[in-house]
Design an enzyme around this catalytic site. Structure first.
Site, PDB file in Angstrom:
ATOM      1  N   HIS A 167      -5.298  -3.847  -2.462  1.00  0.00           N
ATOM      2  CA  HIS A 167      -5.041  -2.831  -3.483  1.00  0.00           C
ATOM      3  C   HIS A 167      -4.914  -3.416  -4.887  1.00  0.00           C
ATOM      4  CE1 HIS A 167      -4.378   0.383  -0.494  1.00  0.00           C
ATOM      5  NE2 HIS A 167      -3.924  -0.604   0.256  1.00  0.00           N
ATOM      6  N   LYS A 211     -12.038   0.117  -1.479  1.00  0.00           N
ATOM      7  CA  LYS A 211     -11.043   0.751  -2.352  1.00  0.00           C
ATOM      8  C   LYS A 211     -11.580   0.738  -3.788  1.00  0.00           C
ATOM      9  CE  LYS A 211      -7.288  -0.125   0.864  1.00  0.00           C
ATOM     10  NZ  LYS A 211      -8.128  -0.596   1.995  1.00  0.00           N
ATOM     11  N   SER A 214       0.789  -1.226   0.000  1.00  0.00           N
ATOM     12  CA  SER A 214       0.000   0.000   0.000  1.00  0.00           C
ATOM     13  C   SER A 214       0.818   1.271   0.000  1.00  0.00           C
ATOM     14  CB  SER A 214      -0.937   0.010   1.215  1.00  0.00           C
ATOM     15  OG  SER A 214      -0.194  -0.042   2.422  1.00  0.00           O
TER      16      SER A 214
END
Length: 396
Positions: free
Chosen positions: A203, A235, A175
């Site tokens: 991610h 996300k 990240s």
């Protein structure tokens, strides 16, 4: 009594004090922050779905039938059929046998890791893993061994010297650096030494791989290679919550053992319905991912031309290395004065001496937005090189 005020003052003096920003309106590149419009480059909304009208409409339509609150834990009376449909959808999306929904990514990592390893077991964790993985390792009470970032040979040497139950856990996309873990090599080593491999793809989901199925699928790996994949929905998916996907025997085991699943109220079921709609969008969003790739290339070329040091990342996470805490803060503030929001990341989130600006790109950005950011970085370059930075040769 501990002097909390003094500790806060020490953080301020070291350039480590953190403060919250007050955001108004929906999450999108053009944010209203403290009443002021800013072009944001610090959100994890990689596909621009957090404010997508189709997802909002799916949530609105689900509310009359599903209601608002989850009301109870999944094991009492909170496991709604909307949650069940989402788990089935997540299993299919990640190409796995089953999936289990968690309320947050932090809870998923803590619950999964602490359930799958305990006293007498050994966990092997990449040194740059997310804080939620680190805390899950601590909570497990297992012996924890950290291997050098992305160093499969170092991990193999540790595994060869260890007996008993072994669990290896890594981020899929890291990240703060934006690089991708060597999952194929990790899978090979784990198979050779009978270690259970867990990948947190927070991610990578939505961004990498065919139809955005994540870093594991992108590297051609199956459930046999990587038994458990953890992902977040707040996300690229643009909603909220998290999941773990893998063989039914392991997801069933987690229902029995994962405390962060057992002892928390279920997510609003209408939000689960909206998440299913968002997954449908992601599978059809090759154009969004292609646009994202173009912006990544444009940003990297422009930032390098300006002399900024970037990390080796092909993902929407594009850190600009600065080094000094105060220099990172100064660069962030200089950009904000030009209407650009890029937050400074400092220890302990990153190692000492590696403060940076973490630029994150979204498919909702335009190429013109990227050019505006590069123009801002260009105007700030001479200012930031005068600061005390350990990277003067790259910033000159």
């Amino acid at each position: 009594m501990r002097d909390f005020a003094a500790e806060l003052e020490q953080r301020k003096q070291a350039g480590l004090y953190r403060s919250r920003r007050l955001v108004s309106g929906p999450q999108q590149p053009e944010l209203t922050v403290g009443g002021r419009p800013l072009l944001s480059f610090c959100s994890n909304d990689y596909l621009g779905l957090a404010n997508h009208p189709g997802n909002i409409d799916a949530l609105r339509q689900a509310l009359p039938d599903a209601g608002l609150g989850g009301a109870a834990s999944h094991l009492i009376c909170g496991h709604h059929d909307a949650h069940h449909r989402l788990e089935e959808r997540l299993a299919a999306f990640t190409q796995r046998s089953s999936a289990l929904f968690f309320s947050t990514g932090y809870m998923a990592n803590m619950g999964v890791i602490s359930a799958l390893a305990g006293r007498g077991d050994t966990i092997f964790s990449d040194r740059l893993n997310h804080a939620s993985i680190i805390d899950g390792c601590i909570l497990s009470r297992a012996t924890v061994k950290r291997y050098r970032h992305g160093d499969v040979s170092a991990l193999e040497a540790m595994l060869a010297k260890t007996t008993g139950h072994k669990l290896v856990v890594t981020d899929g996309v890291f990240s703060m650096d934006g690089d991708v873990a060597p999952l194929r090599e990790l899978a090979t080593v784990c198979r050779a030494y009978d270690a259970l491999l867990v990948v947190d793809d927070a991610h990578g989901i939505g961004v990498l791989g065919p139809e955005g199925r994540g870093s594991v699928v992108a590297q051609g790996l199956s459930e046999d290679d990587v038994p458990l994949v953890i992902g977040t929905l707040g996300k690229a998916v643009g909603t909220s919550g998290a999941f773990v996907a893998g063989p039914p025997v392991l997801t069933d085991y987690l229902v029995q053992k994962a405390r962060t699943y057992i002892y928390t109220t279920a997510m609003p079921p209408a939000l689960a319905a909206a998440t299913c709609a968002s997954l449908d969008l992601i599978e059809r969003s090759n154009d969004r991912r292609a646009h994202l790739d173009r912006m990544i290339d444009r940003f990297r070329a422009g930032a390098r031309q300006l002399g900024y040091q970037l990390m080796d990342s092909v993902t929407p996470i594009q850190p600009i290395m600065v080094g000094d805490n105060w220099a990172a803060l100064a660069l962030s503030e200089a950009l904000e004065a030009q209407g650009l929001l890029v937050t400074a990341i400092r220890p302990p989130t990153v190692p000492e001496g590696e403060a940076r600006l973490r630029v994150t790109l979204s498919a909702a950005h335009t190429l013109e937005d990227v050019d505006r950011l590069l123009a801002g970085l260009g105007s700030c370059r001479s200012f930031i090189t005068a600061m005390d930075s350990p990277y003067p040769e790259q910033m000159a």
